[in-house]
Design an enzyme around this catalytic site. Structure first.
Site, short mmCIF file in Angstrom:
data_model
loop_
_atom_site.label_atom_id
_atom_site.label_comp_id
_atom_site.label_asym_id
_atom_site.label_seq_id
_atom_site.Cartn_x
_atom_site.Cartn_y
_atom_site.Cartn_z
N PRO A 1 0.94 -1.24 0.07
CA PRO A 1 -0.21 0.01 0.03
C PRO A 1 0.73 1.36 -0.01
O PRO A 1 0.76 1.95 0.82
CB PRO A 1 -0.81 -0.37 1.23
CG PRO A 1 -0.05 -0.89 2.19
CD PRO A 1 0.68 -1.94 1.28
N CYS A 2 1.43 1.56 -1.18
CA CYS A 2 2.22 2.95 -1.30
C CYS A 2 1.24 4.03 -1.21
O CYS A 2 1.72 5.27 -0.87
CB CYS A 2 3.21 2.86 -2.41
SG CYS A 2 2.28 2.53 -4.23
N HIS A 3 -0.08 3.70 -1.55
CA HIS A 3 -1.06 5.06 -1.58
C HIS A 3 -1.27 5.51 0.02
O HIS A 3 -1.54 6.62 0.14
CB HIS A 3 -2.32 4.42 -2.15
CG HIS A 3 -3.10 3.12 -1.13
ND1 HIS A 3 -2.70 2.17 -1.50
CD2 HIS A 3 -3.95 3.21 -0.05
CE1 HIS A 3 -3.38 1.19 -0.51
NE2 HIS A 3 -4.23 1.95 0.00
#
Length: 199
Positions: A165-167
């Site tokens: 989850p780089c978001h």
């Protein structure tokens, strides 16, 4: 390597608010085990061969690019190990998009990244659902407190958008920052998790 794609509006309840995009997924057998090696956004005007990094993946995993097979999601066979990984990925992503899942349990292979990139990707997986941290905080978590630009670059090279989850990494001022898939998708994923950011 087997590649498939799934339209976002096919896996969400309310596609009126979802970005018009597909997710592109790829699996490959590594040491006799099928693993997911790619999951990233595909814009409507992009062709899958242009999006996926076939040359670098084929070099890293030692296969010929002409051995890559694209199979439509609805034609994937659960009895084939590689295709079963893709089907499981689609189901878990669908459950995440529908609010039924907050993390992923998939056999992913991150070995295509550098040692530093892998450290960053591992740290990303420790950010909880609905939580955000800054690039500076992420840099501290990977023992490189002044390396927020390097961390941002590693985020941009993440081969597993949504799953890793780089978001959930935003700017220190509370704004979205960047996102390889586009800020509309980052805002959408964060909103799914109940997070609102400054525009």
């Amino acid at each position: 390597m087997i590649v498939t794609s799934v339209a976002l509006n096919d896996i969400v309840y309310d596609d009126s608010s979802s970005p018009k995009a597909d997710l592109l997924l790829a699996s490959h057998v590594i040491n006799n085990t099928a693993k997911l090696i790619w999951c990233n956004w595909l814009a409507l005007d992009e062709h899958w061969q242009d999006k996926i990094k076939l040359k670098s993946l084929s070099k890293h995993y030692k296969f010929d690019a002409d051995e890559v097979i694209f199979i439509a999601a609805e034609q994937l066979d659960a009895n084939d190990e590689e295709q079963a990984v893709l089907l499981a990925s689609i189901v878990q992503i669908q459950h995440y998009m529908q609010g039924l899942r907050s993390d992923f349990d998939l056999p992913i292979d991150t070995s295509s990244g550098t040692e530093f990139q892998q450290r960053v990707w591992n740290a990303l997986q420790e950010i909880g659902y609905g939580e955000t941290i800054s690039y500076a905080t992420l840099a501290q978590r990977v023992d490189n407190p002044k390396g927020f630009r390097a961390v941002a670059n590693a985020n941009g090279k993440n081969p597993f958008s949504v799953i890793i989850p780089c978001h959930r990494v935003i700017s220190s001022d509370g704004k979205l920052g960047g996102y390889t898939g586009g800020l509309d998708k980052k805002a959408y994923l964060l909103a799914l998790e109940g997070v609102r950011c400054k525009v």
